[in-house]
Design a protein around this motif. Structure first.
Motif, PDB file in Angstrom:
ATOM      1  N   VAL A   1      -2.321  10.831  -8.833  1.00 13.58           N
ATOM      2  CA  VAL A   1      -2.542   9.552 -10.316  1.00 13.58           C
ATOM      3  C   VAL A   1      -1.489   9.933 -11.209  1.00 13.58           C
ATOM      4  CG1 VAL A   1      -4.293   8.618 -11.521  1.00 13.58           C
ATOM      5  CG2 VAL A   1      -4.989   9.224 -10.018  1.00 13.58           C
TER       6      VAL A   1
ATOM      7  N   PHE B   1      -3.862   1.924  -1.427  1.00 14.43           N
ATOM      8  CA  PHE B   1      -3.689   3.569  -0.563  1.00 14.43           C
ATOM      9  C   PHE B   1      -3.724   3.338   0.352  1.00 14.43           C
ATOM     10  CE2 PHE B   1      -3.831   3.489  -5.767  1.00 14.43           C
ATOM     11  CZ  PHE B   1      -3.196   3.980  -6.046  1.00 14.43           C
TER      12      PHE B   1
ATOM     13  N   TYR C   1       0.706  -1.154   0.414  1.00 11.44           N
ATOM     14  CA  TYR C   1      -0.065  -0.515  -0.467  1.00 11.44           C
ATOM     15  C   TYR C   1       1.018   0.756  -0.135  1.00 11.44           C
ATOM     16  CZ  TYR C   1      -3.892  -2.794   1.046  1.00 11.44           C
ATOM     17  OH  TYR C   1      -4.421  -3.981   1.563  1.00 11.44           O
TER      18      TYR C   1
ATOM     19  N   VAL D   1       1.458   8.190  -9.684  1.00 10.56           N
ATOM     20  CA  VAL D   1       1.842   7.602  -9.284  1.00 10.56           C
ATOM     21  C   VAL D   1       2.373   6.584 -10.947  1.00 10.56           C
ATOM     22  CG1 VAL D   1       0.390   5.014  -8.316  1.00 10.56           C
ATOM     23  CG2 VAL D   1       0.442   6.710  -6.842  1.00 10.56           C
ATOM     24  N   ARG D   2       1.066   7.061 -11.796  1.00 11.56           N
ATOM     25  CA  ARG D   2       1.274   6.413 -12.714  1.00 11.56           C
ATOM     26  C   ARG D   2       2.810   6.673 -14.184  1.00 11.56           C
ATOM     27  NH1 ARG D   2      -4.030   8.263 -15.904  1.00 11.56           N
ATOM     28  NH2 ARG D   2      -5.379   6.879 -14.730  1.00 11.56           N
TER      29      ARG D   2
ATOM     30  N   ALA E   1       2.283   0.703 -10.534  1.00  3.15           N
ATOM     31  CA  ALA E   1       1.040   0.131  -9.824  1.00  3.15           C
ATOM     32  C   ALA E   1       0.515  -1.281 -10.278  1.00  3.15           C
ATOM     33  CB  ALA E   1       0.165   1.585 -10.979  1.00  3.15           C
ATOM     34  N   GLN E   2       1.484  -1.597 -11.385  1.00  2.00           N
ATOM     35  CA  GLN E   2       0.546  -3.201 -11.396  1.00  2.00           C
ATOM     36  C   GLN E   2       1.058  -3.891 -10.161  1.00  2.00           C
ATOM     37  OE1 GLN E   2       3.007  -1.754 -12.787  1.00  2.00           O
ATOM     38  NE2 GLN E   2       4.991  -2.880 -13.032  1.00  2.00           N
ATOM     39  N   HIS E   3       2.338  -3.344  -8.695  1.00  2.00           N
ATOM     40  CA  HIS E   3       2.685  -4.233  -7.565  1.00  2.00           C
ATOM     41  C   HIS E   3       1.910  -3.335  -6.380  1.00  2.00           C
ATOM     42  CE1 HIS E   3       5.986  -5.356  -9.929  1.00  2.00           C
ATOM     43  NE2 HIS E   3       6.612  -4.241 -10.311  1.00  2.00           N
ATOM     44  N   LEU E   4       0.939  -2.394  -6.856  1.00  2.00           N
ATOM     45  CA  LEU E   4       0.104  -2.065  -5.432  1.00  2.00           C
ATOM     46  C   LEU E   4      -1.073  -2.348  -4.844  1.00  2.00           C
ATOM     47  CD1 LEU E   4       0.775   1.349  -6.366  1.00  2.00           C
ATOM     48  CD2 LEU E   4       2.245   0.325  -4.894  1.00  2.00           C
ATOM     49  N   ARG E   5      -1.263  -3.180  -3.982  1.00  2.00           N
ATOM     50  CA  ARG E   5      -2.948  -3.547  -3.818  1.00  2.00           C
ATOM     51  C   ARG E   5      -4.150  -1.790  -3.668  1.00  2.00           C
ATOM     52  NH1 ARG E   5      -4.769  -8.068   0.732  1.00  2.00           N
ATOM     53  NH2 ARG E   5      -7.011  -8.051  -0.382  1.00  2.00           N
TER      54      ARG E   5
ATOM     55  N   HIS F   1       5.490   4.076 -12.180  1.00  2.00           N
ATOM     56  CA  HIS F   1       5.279   2.598 -13.133  1.00  2.00           C
ATOM     57  C   HIS F   1       5.448   1.646 -12.118  1.00  2.00           C
ATOM     58  CE1 HIS F   1       5.634   4.568 -16.669  1.00  2.00           C
ATOM     59  NE2 HIS F   1       7.361   5.632 -16.279  1.00  2.00           N
TER      60      HIS F   1
END
Length: 85
Positions: free
Chosen positions: A53, A68, A34, A56-57, A62-66, A60
């Motif tokens: 947003v 916030f 998170y 965060v984009r 985002a694919q690792h985040l569950r 690079h």
């Protein structure tokens, strides 16, 4: 945002967060990550959600985040209005 430090400070923050998230994701598949999204009222201020947003984009990761986490420091009580931006 020019109020958030010079370009070197911003780059160090972005590179550091990206490095930390990617390192944790590579080291273990069983951890939910998170990202701290700041003060609970901050995202409601003018255009801050869009900036968040975009940041965060740009990391690079985002694919690792569950998800916030917000409002973990500088607590904003539920129902209390934040000061004007």
């Amino acid at each position: 945002d020019p109020r958030c430090g010079n370009p070197a400070t911003v780059a160090a923050y972005q590179e550091g967060i990206a490095y930390a998230v990617k390192s944790i994701a590579v080291a273990t598949q069983s951890v939910s990550i998170y990202l701290d999204a700041g003060h609970g009222g901050w995202l409601g201020w003018k255009d801050n959600m869009k900036d968040f947003v975009s940041t965060v984009r740009g990391l690079h990761v985002a694919q690792h985040l569950r998800g916030f986490a917000t409002n973990v420091a500088g607590y904003q009580a539920l129902g209390e209005m934040c000061p004007e931006y």
